[in-house]
Design an enzyme around this catalytic site. Structure first.
Site, PDB file in Angstrom:
ATOM      1  N   GLY A 217       5.033   1.915 -10.849  1.00 33.60           N
ATOM      2  CA  GLY A 217       4.190   3.100 -10.840  1.00 33.60           C
ATOM      3  C   GLY A 217       4.248   3.927 -12.108  1.00 33.60           C
ATOM      4  O   GLY A 217       3.747   5.045 -12.152  1.00 33.60           O
TER       5      GLY A 217
ATOM      6  N   SER B 188       3.801  -2.338 -12.043  1.00 32.30           N
ATOM      7  CA  SER B 188       2.592  -2.022 -12.822  1.00 32.30           C
ATOM      8  C   SER B 188       1.802  -3.271 -13.204  1.00 32.30           C
ATOM      9  O   SER B 188       1.256  -3.372 -14.302  1.00 32.30           O
ATOM     10  CB  SER B 188       2.945  -1.196 -14.063  1.00 32.30           C
ATOM     11  OG  SER B 188       3.515   0.048 -13.698  1.00 32.30           O
TER      12      SER B 188
ATOM     13  N   HIS C 126      12.941  -2.585  -1.000  1.00 30.72           N
ATOM     14  CA  HIS C 126      12.099  -1.997  -2.049  1.00 30.72           C
ATOM     15  C   HIS C 126      12.841  -0.825  -2.686  1.00 30.72           C
ATOM     16  O   HIS C 126      13.565  -0.085  -2.014  1.00 30.72           O
ATOM     17  CB  HIS C 126      10.763  -1.531  -1.470  1.00 30.72           C
ATOM     18  CG  HIS C 126       9.771  -1.156  -2.519  1.00 30.72           C
ATOM     19  ND1 HIS C 126       9.787   0.080  -3.138  1.00 30.72           N
ATOM     20  CD2 HIS C 126       8.749  -1.848  -3.091  1.00 30.72           C
ATOM     21  CE1 HIS C 126       8.815   0.129  -4.035  1.00 30.72           C
ATOM     22  NE2 HIS C 126       8.169  -1.025  -4.025  1.00 30.72           N
TER      23      HIS C 126
ATOM     24  N   GLU D 289      11.407  -6.476  -9.153  1.00 31.31           N
ATOM     25  CA  GLU D 289      10.666  -5.279  -9.547  1.00 31.31           C
ATOM     26  C   GLU D 289      11.590  -4.353 -10.332  1.00 31.31           C
ATOM     27  O   GLU D 289      12.375  -3.611  -9.733  1.00 31.31           O
ATOM     28  CB  GLU D 289      10.159  -4.530  -8.309  1.00 31.31           C
ATOM     29  CG  GLU D 289       9.075  -5.243  -7.537  1.00 31.31           C
ATOM     30  CD  GLU D 289       8.373  -4.285  -6.577  1.00 31.31           C
ATOM     31  OE1 GLU D 289       7.164  -4.074  -6.731  1.00 31.31           O
ATOM     32  OE2 GLU D 289       9.041  -3.736  -5.695  1.00 31.31           O
TER      33      GLU D 289
ATOM     34  N   TRP E 175       0.807  -1.219   0.000  1.00 35.87           N
ATOM     35  CA  TRP E 175       0.000   0.000   0.000  1.00 35.87           C
ATOM     36  C   TRP E 175       0.841   1.270   0.000  1.00 35.87           C
ATOM     37  O   TRP E 175       0.312   2.357  -0.192  1.00 35.87           O
ATOM     38  CB  TRP E 175      -0.938   0.007   1.214  1.00 35.87           C
ATOM     39  CG  TRP E 175      -2.119  -0.886   1.058  1.00 35.87           C
ATOM     40  CD1 TRP E 175      -2.320  -1.844   0.098  1.00 35.87           C
ATOM     41  CD2 TRP E 175      -3.282  -0.914   1.891  1.00 35.87           C
ATOM     42  NE1 TRP E 175      -3.524  -2.463   0.282  1.00 35.87           N
ATOM     43  CE2 TRP E 175      -4.141  -1.914   1.384  1.00 35.87           C
ATOM     44  CE3 TRP E 175      -3.681  -0.205   3.015  1.00 35.87           C
ATOM     45  CZ2 TRP E 175      -5.374  -2.212   1.960  1.00 35.87           C
ATOM     46  CZ3 TRP E 175      -4.902  -0.503   3.600  1.00 35.87           C
ATOM     47  CH2 TRP E 175      -5.741  -1.487   3.076  1.00 35.87           C
ATOM     48  N   LYS E 176       2.136   1.134   0.270  1.00 37.50           N
ATOM     49  CA  LYS E 176       3.012   2.308   0.372  1.00 37.50           C
ATOM     50  C   LYS E 176       2.400   3.282   1.399  1.00 37.50           C
ATOM     51  O   LYS E 176       1.868   2.834   2.409  1.00 37.50           O
ATOM     52  CB  LYS E 176       3.245   2.922  -0.998  1.00 37.50           C
ATOM     53  CG  LYS E 176       3.773   1.875  -1.997  1.00 37.50           C
ATOM     54  CD  LYS E 176       4.207   2.442  -3.312  1.00 37.50           C
ATOM     55  CE  LYS E 176       4.687   1.304  -4.214  1.00 37.50           C
ATOM     56  NZ  LYS E 176       5.240   1.822  -5.497  1.00 37.50           N
TER      57      LYS E 176
END
Length: 249
Positions: A169, A208, A91, A163, A12-13
């Protein structure tokens, strides 16, 4: 040889609310399946509410230190006592914005495992690194930092999430073939040190991922699910992604 299990994890950041916890937990509890692990990573203030909702929960980071004078940090043992099961380490936003090095990420990985949390090690290259053909070099270095500190056996009780930074994003997504190529590289690299461990290791793709592309991505041999960003804030999108992961591993 341990059997792999599909996983869909939602990061969810710095988003979410108590109301969203209720919406998402209701939706997830309706699609739970023995075929997949579903985990959400809300901001710290929402962790207890998420755990209470019955959804498997993790935190988005953890301190590499034991308790002490580290204002603003959160210790792994406290996260464990709350009832969380997972923690994200490495991350790209932590690496780029907060300048967490490979060594710091490895230390966070170690601290998480020390208390019985399962770390999800995030790895990936920037756009310029990808364009210069350095994807494998960068990803290998990020994984090697953990192996050099703890040994390859430490990866047994972990998950890896690939990632590509250029796809997070941005709306850009690695093609299923591109993503599979890097996932195979990761599994083969670990297999060169411990074949059984590599075959049992869950490797997620992030960048994404949405309900339109998840099925093709998850169908790839070495992609065992996804680490989802924006789509994990929308119940319909996230549950559709979860359903697309069923039966793929």
């Amino acid at each position: 040889m341990a059997a792999r299990k599909a996983m869909v994890a939602g990061n969810w950041k710095m988003n979410g609310s108590l109301e969203l916890v209720k919406q998402m937990s209701d939706a997830i509890n309706n699609v739970k399946s023995n075929e997949i692990d579903i985990v959400l990573f809300p901001p710290f203030p929402l962790v207890s509410a998420m755990i209470a909702s019955g959804v498997s929960t993790g935190t988005q980071t953890v301190s590499e230190n034991t308790p002490g004078a580290f204002t603003g940090e959160v210790d792994a043992q406290l996260i464990k006592e709350l009832g969380a099961q997972y923690v994200l380490v490495g991350h790209s936003e932590r690496r780029s914005i907060y300048k967490e090095s490979n060594d710091v990420v490895a230390a966070k990985f170690a601290r998480a495992q020390q208390v019985g949390l399962t770390p999800i090690l995030c790895v990936g290259e920037s756009e310029s690194e990808q364009e210069n053909g350095k994807t494998e070099q960068i990803v290998a270095a990020q994984i090697d930092a953990v192996i050099e500190k703890l040994g390859v056996a430490a990866l047994k009780d972990s998950v890896i999430a690939y990632e590509p930074v250029w796809a997070i994003g941005t709306g850009k997504t690695a093609s299923p073939e591109q993503a599979q190529s890097v996932h195979k590289f990761i599994r083969d690299k670990i297999a060169s040190l411990n074949s059984d461990l590599a075959q049992g290791l869950t490797i997620l793709y992030g960048g994404s991922v949405n309900e339109k592309n998840s099925e093709l991505l998850f169908a790839q041999t070495d992609i065992d699910g996804g680490l989802i960003g924006g789509a994990s804030l929308k119940a319909d999108s996230f549950t559709a992604i979860c359903n697309s992961a069923k039966g793929t591993v």
